[in-house]
Design a protein around this motif. Structure first.
Motif, PDB file in Angstrom:
ATOM      1  N   UNK A  67      59.714   3.700  26.223  1.00 48.35           N
ATOM      2  CA  UNK A  67      59.269   2.270  25.626  1.00 48.35           C
ATOM      3  C   UNK A  67      57.976   1.857  26.181  1.00 48.35           C
ATOM      4  N   UNK A  69      57.482  -1.176  27.287  1.00 47.41           N
ATOM      5  CA  UNK A  69      58.008  -1.662  28.720  1.00 47.41           C
ATOM      6  C   UNK A  69      58.065  -0.773  29.757  1.00 47.41           C
ATOM      7  N   UNK A  70      58.723   0.497  29.508  1.00 45.78           N
ATOM      8  CA  UNK A  70      59.099   1.270  30.595  1.00 45.78           C
ATOM      9  C   UNK A  70      57.879   1.902  31.151  1.00 45.78           C
ATOM     10  N   UNK A  72      55.355   0.222  31.397  1.00 36.99           N
ATOM     11  CA  UNK A  72      54.835  -0.882  32.630  1.00 36.99           C
ATOM     12  C   UNK A  72      55.681  -0.945  33.895  1.00 36.99           C
ATOM     13  N   UNK A  73      56.665  -0.210  33.739  1.00 34.07           N
ATOM     14  CA  UNK A  73      57.597  -0.105  34.880  1.00 34.07           C
ATOM     15  C   UNK A  73      57.356   1.028  36.045  1.00 34.07           C
ATOM     16  N   UNK A 110      45.617   0.390  19.288  1.00 37.42           N
ATOM     17  CA  UNK A 110      46.535  -0.485  20.107  1.00 37.42           C
ATOM     18  C   UNK A 110      47.950  -0.266  19.401  1.00 37.42           C
ATOM     19  N   UNK A 116      56.170  -4.367  24.043  1.00 36.82           N
ATOM     20  CA  UNK A 116      54.809  -4.418  24.617  1.00 36.82           C
ATOM     21  C   UNK A 116      53.886  -3.754  23.947  1.00 36.82           C
ATOM     22  N   UNK A 117      52.560  -3.870  24.388  1.00 33.59           N
ATOM     23  CA  UNK A 117      51.293  -3.227  23.729  1.00 33.59           C
ATOM     24  C   UNK A 117      50.651  -2.267  24.616  1.00 33.59           C
ATOM     25  N   UNK A 118      50.254  -1.297  24.166  1.00 34.34           N
ATOM     26  CA  UNK A 118      49.428  -0.430  25.067  1.00 34.34           C
ATOM     27  C   UNK A 118      48.284   0.063  24.250  1.00 34.34           C
ATOM     28  N   UNK A 119      47.140   0.504  24.988  1.00 33.95           N
ATOM     29  CA  UNK A 119      46.033   1.235  24.326  1.00 33.95           C
ATOM     30  C   UNK A 119      46.325   2.774  24.469  1.00 33.95           C
ATOM     31  N   UNK A 151      44.272   1.705  35.180  1.00 33.77           N
ATOM     32  CA  UNK A 151      42.892   1.290  35.700  1.00 33.77           C
ATOM     33  C   UNK A 151      43.220  -0.086  35.836  1.00 33.77           C
ATOM     34  N   UNK A 152      42.765  -0.503  37.155  1.00 32.72           N
ATOM     35  CA  UNK A 152      43.005  -1.773  37.354  1.00 32.72           C
ATOM     36  C   UNK A 152      44.093  -2.529  36.878  1.00 32.72           C
ATOM     37  N   UNK A 154      45.950  -1.754  34.787  1.00 33.48           N
ATOM     38  CA  UNK A 154      46.451  -1.818  33.330  1.00 33.48           C
ATOM     39  C   UNK A 154      46.555  -0.613  32.740  1.00 33.48           C
TER      40      UNK A 154
END
Lengths: 294, 123
Positions: A67, A69-70, A72-73, A110, A116-119, A151-152, A154
């Motif tokens: 997902x 969320x994952x 981002x983890x 996007x 969550x959202x991701x590019x 990157x930075x 994100x």
């Protein structure tokens, strides 16, 4: 020497870290599978480090269903991305397109899956064959496979393939697959596939027509009744006559010695269940059972 | 500093979660934006309110903002849960196919809010 080439939806990806050496090699170099000149066959088994390196290479080749969320983890450790203590390289996610940003050489989608959202960035093919990219519109459900970039702080995904999904059950299936993969990576595959139903199940979303699904097996994973059944099976595998198997009294005594106290009625119910599951079978009478697998 | 603030703002909004819910769970997300997959039962009030059945069999009212768009039999609504916990103010909708298995989805949603919520939710 042969080099493996990974291919995702037409975008050719060559990972130099995936060299494999097979076949005739007169210099006798490379892995233990090489044949020397003059008919000499080296029968040395592959070394453990070579096997581990191959496994690590295979892990990097695999697609991890996640997902957002994952994603981002994911933790960065010594330049290696890890999720649930497993190295992450390529991921697969499903979500709806929230917006599309078109640039001269690339398109950024996007994607949102509710967690969550991701590019997700896709380069426009230079041969002009961007029909698949043109199919993707806002609010459409898509399956994205790609490589994680940071990157930075994100995270984003570099797309290998993006496909529009018309069967929305694939979204449900994907979320369940994320849970199953998370369990496998954190608890080990032996626990995940202990139940024969899980190992034999066809993971095709079109087969989700009844209650016998991944969810039922996951529910059993957390079920204390399953622990009891495992212990009963353990008793049947270790106790009793070799040919007839133990009777109910022997099983109850063995369970008591394992600090598992149940009455005869409960034992019969569980044995009946295990019989229906194909884990036990009767031998000389209705009192004696043996396991199908020792 | 402004650039860094923008990056932080973007990363924060990107990590915002829009939880998928069933009818029962709507009670816990009053005033919040959620995703509700459901089956359309009827249209009322000049087609501005949809009576829907959620994946766990509860009846909910969805106040439509895109009433000119035809509803499919099964729809995924994005919207804000009302203060009564049984209504939704639509912000977006996505049509689902008729073969979408709401029962299976309901069980998946239960897992998302249960033991495996750390894979799907922010808290």
């Amino acid at each position: 020497k042969k080099r493996y080439k990974m291919s995702f939806g037409g975008y050719e990806y060559n990972n130099p870290g995936m060299n494999a050496t097979y076949g005739f090699d007169p210099m006798g170099m490379g892995g233990g599978m090489d044949m020397g000149g003059g008919g000499f066959m080296d029968t040395t088994a592959p070394t453990e480090s070579a096997t581990k390196e191959k496994k690590g290479t295979r892990d990097r080749q695999s697609l991890l269903p996640v997902t957002i969320k994952q994603i981002n983890q994911i933790i960065e450790e010594d330049g290696i991305s890890k999720l649930d203590n497993v190295e992450v390289f390529n991921v697969c996610l499903i979500g709806t397109i929230v917006s599309i940003e078109t640039h001269s050489t690339s398109i950024i989608y996007r994607i949102s899956d509710g967690t969550g959202m991701i590019d997700c960035k896709s380069f426009i093919p230079t041969d002009g064959n961007n029909s698949k990219l043109n199919e993707c519109q806002e609010n459409q459900l898509v399956k994205v496979c790609g490589n994680i970039r940071t990157y930075e702080g994100v995270r984003s995904v570099m797309i290998f393939s993006i496909n529009v999904i018309t069967d929305w059950n694939q979204m449900t299936y994907h979320f369940l697959e994320c849970i199953a993969t998370h369990l496998k990576n954190t608890q080990g595959s032996s626990n995940m596939f202990q139940n024969n139903n899980m190992a034999n199940m066809n993971m095709n979303p079109s087969n989700f027509t009844n209650k016998n699904t991944l969810i039922n097996n996951m529910n059993e994973q957390n079920n204390p009744e399953k622990e009891l059944r495992d212990k009963i099976l353990q008793v049947y595998r270790t106790v009793g006559d070799e040919n007839m198997g133990p009777d109910f009294n022997e099983v109850l005594n063995a369970l008591t010695s394992m600090n598992v106290r149940i009455n005869l009625g409960k034992l019969k119910v569980e044995v009946d269940y295990l019989c229906n599951e194909g884990q036990l079978y009767t031998t000389v009478d209705e009192e004696h059972y043996k396991p199908t697998e020792m | 500093q402004i650039y860094r603030d923008l990056i932080v703002a973007k990363s924060t909004s990107m990590t915002d979660c829009t939880p998928r819910v069933n009818g029962q769970q709507m009670q816990h997300f009053k005033g919040r934006t959620v995703i509700l997959a459901c089956a359309i039962q009827a249209l009322e009030d000049n087609d501005t309110v949809a009576k829907v059945m959620t994946c766990d069999g509860m009846n909910v009212s969805v106040h439509l903002t895109q009433s000119e768009k035809q509803l499919s039999n099964k729809t995924e609504f994005h919207g804000i849960v009302g203060s009564d916990g049984q209504s939704l103010q639509e912000t977006n909708r996505i049509e689902l196919t008729d073969d979408f298995n709401l029962e299976l989805y309901s069980q998946a949603v239960a897992h998302m809010h249960g033991k495996y919520r750390h894979l799907f939710m922010n808290n």
